[in-house]
Motif scaffolding. Sequence first.
Motif, PDB file in Angstrom:
ATOM      1  N   THR A 122      37.914  75.602  19.477  1.00 22.60           N
ATOM      2  CA  THR A 122      37.305  76.911  19.730  1.00 22.60           C
ATOM      3  C   THR A 122      38.025  77.631  20.858  1.00 22.60           C
ATOM      4  O   THR A 122      38.570  77.009  21.772  1.00 22.60           O
ATOM      5  N   ASN A 123      38.021  78.954  20.764  1.00 24.31           N
ATOM      6  CA  ASN A 123      38.509  79.794  21.866  1.00 24.31           C
ATOM      7  C   ASN A 123      37.342  80.518  22.524  1.00 24.31           C
ATOM      8  O   ASN A 123      37.540  81.497  23.250  1.00 24.31           O
ATOM      9  N   THR A 144      40.751  76.166  23.747  1.00 26.13           N
ATOM     10  CA  THR A 144      42.078  76.731  24.013  1.00 26.13           C
ATOM     11  C   THR A 144      42.084  77.408  25.380  1.00 26.13           C
ATOM     12  O   THR A 144      41.051  77.838  25.888  1.00 26.13           O
ATOM     13  N   GLY A 145      43.251  77.511  25.956  1.00 29.06           N
ATOM     14  CA  GLY A 145      43.387  78.336  27.147  1.00 29.06           C
ATOM     15  C   GLY A 145      43.515  79.798  26.750  1.00 29.06           C
ATOM     16  O   GLY A 145      43.342  80.155  25.581  1.00 29.06           O
ATOM     17  N   PRO A 157      48.866  84.656  24.330  1.00 25.57           N
ATOM     18  CA  PRO A 157      49.914  83.710  23.936  1.00 25.57           C
ATOM     19  C   PRO A 157      49.563  82.240  24.148  1.00 25.57           C
ATOM     20  O   PRO A 157      49.933  81.390  23.334  1.00 25.57           O
ATOM     21  N   VAL A 158      48.851  81.931  25.229  1.00 28.04           N
ATOM     22  CA  VAL A 158      48.487  80.531  25.487  1.00 28.04           C
ATOM     23  C   VAL A 158      47.551  80.028  24.387  1.00 28.04           C
ATOM     24  O   VAL A 158      47.715  78.915  23.860  1.00 28.04           O
ATOM     25  N   ALA A 159      46.552  80.845  24.036  1.00 27.56           N
ATOM     26  CA  ALA A 159      45.605  80.460  22.980  1.00 27.56           C
ATOM     27  C   ALA A 159      46.317  80.321  21.638  1.00 27.56           C
ATOM     28  O   ALA A 159      46.092  79.361  20.888  1.00 27.56           O
ATOM     29  N   ALA A 162      48.367  77.132  21.449  1.00 27.15           N
ATOM     30  CA  ALA A 162      47.541  75.934  21.282  1.00 27.15           C
ATOM     31  C   ALA A 162      47.049  75.799  19.849  1.00 27.15           C
ATOM     32  O   ALA A 162      47.044  74.710  19.270  1.00 27.15           O
ATOM     33  N   ILE A 163      46.642  76.902  19.273  1.00 25.45           N
ATOM     34  CA  ILE A 163      46.067  76.883  17.919  1.00 25.45           C
ATOM     35  C   ILE A 163      47.136  76.632  16.863  1.00 25.45           C
ATOM     36  O   ILE A 163      46.894  75.926  15.869  1.00 25.45           O
TER      37      ILE A 163
END
Length: 267
Positions: A122-123, A144-145, A157-159, A162-163
């Motif tokens: 999850t985000n 996610t971050g 971009p970080v999320a 991660a995904i």
Amino acid sequence: MLAQQRQQTILERVRRHGAVRVAELVRDLGVSDMTIRRDLEVLAERGLLEKVHGGATITGPGSTEEPGFAAKTSRQQAEKEAIARRAAQLVRPGTAIALSAGTTTWALAHHLIDVPELTVITNSIPVAEVFHRDQRDDRTVVLTGGVRTPSDALVGPVAVAAISSLHVDTVFLGVHGMSLRAGFTTPNLLEAETDRALVACAARLVVPADHTKWQTVGISTIAELSRADVVITDAGLDEQARLELSERAGELIITGTANRDGESETI
């Protein structure tokens, strides 16, 4: 009928049909022309609709307007709860799922805390908190971050990074709006990119969205209506919208409408 109940009825009709006429409200609600006009004035002063000659129309949000999580939680609570209960029935023990940000997916999370051996991506900070408060040794939760949005989503971009390396069985996608022209949309450009990554990593896309999301359009499209394997909504969705959605989505489930077997209606 009390004034507050009458005004809520009027507001729901405006949201469902986009507009109402004073004459029709007088006839259907059995009150005077003056009473209806006062009700419309009250609702207009609260910014919930716009008065026009002979009636009222919906006050549509801007394509980039993004209400906060707390504000959205108070809207259509009964409908979201029914949708969440039905969506939970699609989750099997031992599977990997993703829940995007949103108040309907947050409601869904509460119905999944007893499902064994789940892996949840999850985000959404509120969704992650639901599982954190009710910890299980056989459950894995990956948050996610990313950069936090007004709706408590982690995006950017970080999320996305991660995904993008993950693969899940089903993603439950919360949306700001859905329409024939724009598909499933969000008012946040970064959230759209993150949500598209969630859709791409899943074998099945389920969209739990109450009827007020129909014909609401955010600035950015996440996916076309035809991309959804299942759309779960409530009985407030009008017949024309049901037809249009059912022609495009893989399966349309209407909660609050029982068939002969006592289950939600599937179209």
